[in-house]
Design a protein around this motif. Sequence first.
Motif, PDB file in Angstrom:
ATOM      1  N   ASN A   1      -6.549  13.422  -2.107  1.00 30.68           N
ATOM      2  CA  ASN A   1      -7.559  14.004  -1.226  1.00 30.68           C
ATOM      3  C   ASN A   1      -6.902  14.693  -0.036  1.00 30.68           C
ATOM      4  OD1 ASN A   1      -9.744  12.875  -2.779  1.00 30.68           O
ATOM      5  ND2 ASN A   1      -9.278  10.901  -1.822  1.00 30.68           N
ATOM      6  N   ALA A   2      -7.600  15.663   0.512  1.00 28.61           N
ATOM      7  CA  ALA A   2      -7.063  16.404   1.652  1.00 28.61           C
ATOM      8  C   ALA A   2      -6.828  15.502   2.856  1.00 28.61           C
ATOM      9  CB  ALA A   2      -8.013  17.540   2.025  1.00 28.61           C
TER      10      ALA A   2
ATOM     11  N   SER B   1       0.829  -1.210   0.000  1.00 32.67           N
ATOM     12  CA  SER B   1       0.000   0.000   0.000  1.00 32.67           C
ATOM     13  C   SER B   1       0.860   1.256   0.000  1.00 32.67           C
ATOM     14  CB  SER B   1      -0.937   0.012   1.213  1.00 32.67           C
ATOM     15  OG  SER B   1      -0.201   0.056   2.417  1.00 32.67           O
ATOM     16  N   LEU B   2       0.353   2.265  -0.668  1.00 35.49           N
ATOM     17  CA  LEU B   2       1.030   3.558  -0.752  1.00 35.49           C
ATOM     18  C   LEU B   2       0.057   4.635  -0.290  1.00 35.49           C
ATOM     19  CD1 LEU B   2       3.470   5.304  -1.764  1.00 35.49           C
ATOM     20  CD2 LEU B   2       2.257   5.455  -3.942  1.00 35.49           C
ATOM     21  N   GLU B   3       0.426   5.344   0.766  1.00 31.83           N
ATOM     22  CA  GLU B   3      -0.424   6.419   1.281  1.00 31.83           C
ATOM     23  C   GLU B   3       0.179   7.770   0.905  1.00 31.83           C
ATOM     24  OE1 GLU B   3      -2.447   8.050   5.434  1.00 31.83           O
ATOM     25  OE2 GLU B   3      -0.841   6.575   5.506  1.00 31.83           O
ATOM     26  N   ILE B   4      -0.657   8.645   0.359  1.00 29.15           N
ATOM     27  CA  ILE B   4      -0.230   9.983  -0.042  1.00 29.15           C
ATOM     28  C   ILE B   4      -0.953  11.013   0.824  1.00 29.15           C
ATOM     29  CG2 ILE B   4      -0.110  11.655  -1.924  1.00 29.15           C
ATOM     30  CD1 ILE B   4       1.647   9.214  -2.350  1.00 29.15           C
ATOM     31  N   MET B   5      -0.172  11.857   1.498  1.00 25.44           N
ATOM     32  CA  MET B   5      -0.749  12.883   2.367  1.00 25.44           C
ATOM     33  C   MET B   5      -0.228  14.259   1.940  1.00 25.44           C
ATOM     34  SD  MET B   5      -2.828  13.404   4.862  1.00 25.44           S
ATOM     35  CE  MET B   5      -2.987  11.732   5.500  1.00 25.44           C
ATOM     36  N   PRO B   6      -1.111  15.154   1.494  1.00 28.69           N
ATOM     37  CA  PRO B   6      -0.669  16.486   1.055  1.00 28.69           C
ATOM     38  C   PRO B   6      -0.402  17.417   2.235  1.00 28.69           C
ATOM     39  CG  PRO B   6      -3.041  16.317   0.861  1.00 28.69           C
ATOM     40  CD  PRO B   6      -2.560  14.964   1.318  1.00 28.69           C
ATOM     41  N   ASP B   7       0.516  18.364   2.048  1.00 29.54           N
ATOM     42  CA  ASP B   7       0.739  19.362   3.090  1.00 29.54           C
ATOM     43  C   ASP B   7      -0.245  20.522   2.893  1.00 29.54           C
ATOM     44  OD1 ASP B   7       1.680  20.815   0.953  1.00 29.54           O
ATOM     45  OD2 ASP B   7       3.666  21.208   1.805  1.00 29.54           O
ATOM     46  N   LYS B   8      -0.126  21.553   3.705  1.00 26.93           N
ATOM     47  CA  LYS B   8      -1.085  22.660   3.668  1.00 26.93           C
ATOM     48  C   LYS B   8      -1.103  23.364   2.316  1.00 26.93           C
ATOM     49  CE  LYS B   8      -0.878  23.663   8.626  1.00 26.93           C
ATOM     50  NZ  LYS B   8      -0.543  24.688   9.657  1.00 26.93           N
ATOM     51  N   ASN B   9       0.077  23.593   1.755  1.00 25.84           N
ATOM     52  CA  ASN B   9       0.145  24.309   0.476  1.00 25.84           C
ATOM     53  C   ASN B   9      -0.490  23.511  -0.655  1.00 25.84           C
ATOM     54  OD1 ASN B   9       1.496  26.506   1.608  1.00 25.84           O
ATOM     55  ND2 ASN B   9       3.501  25.581   1.272  1.00 25.84           N
TER      56      ASN B   9
END
Length: 210
Positions: free
Chosen positions: A111-112, A70-78
């Motif tokens: 997604n956020a 599994s690969l989890e992608i988490m965006p930062d605030k910008n």
Amino acid sequence: MKKPYYLILIVLGISLLVFGVIVYRNTDSTEEFRIERAELFDRLSNSKGYAYATLKYPSELLIKEEAVISLEIMPDKNLKNILEHGVAIDTLISPKRLVLSSERRQLEAVNASGTTVSWRIEATRLGTSSATVSLGLSDLRTDITIYPITPQHTFQINIPVVETKSKASFGEYIGPIMIAVGSLSLLAGFVIASKDFDKATKQSRKKNKR
């Protein structure tokens, strides 16, 4: 108890904590999964944002055992500020000596709250199997049947296929035991020191009253 005893406990506690941390960090642990991380810079706009990628995969497999990478992608605030424009994560897995029952290439919206991409694998032969996972930020409108992936990072992972899985050895517990005993020794030393100082203070006050 005399003062030298609490000093011994404090020194012993600090020593055990330090050596316990060193032993723990230098001992190979038997874990069910392994985790690798990377950062992906936003190259599509001027957001100056990043996406944090976390890859999780089994540390070893039995023959015919199925598992998930599994690969989890988490965006930062910008990066979150421009997600509405169709930011996506483009991924491609290339397994060796593993049977893949998921799509090799996947394009998913970021997604956020985070996005997870997964691949189901099955081990078929004894030995070291491997996989290459390429990933990069992209546009959700990209036609992956036409355009090749432009990776920003590539994970190279190895997954041993074994007859029996590894079990935790006693050596893995030495570090945590030293840390626990060291913490208790420090606590005991400070408690005893506090009591001794309280006694000394009371005795000093009695002498002054006389």
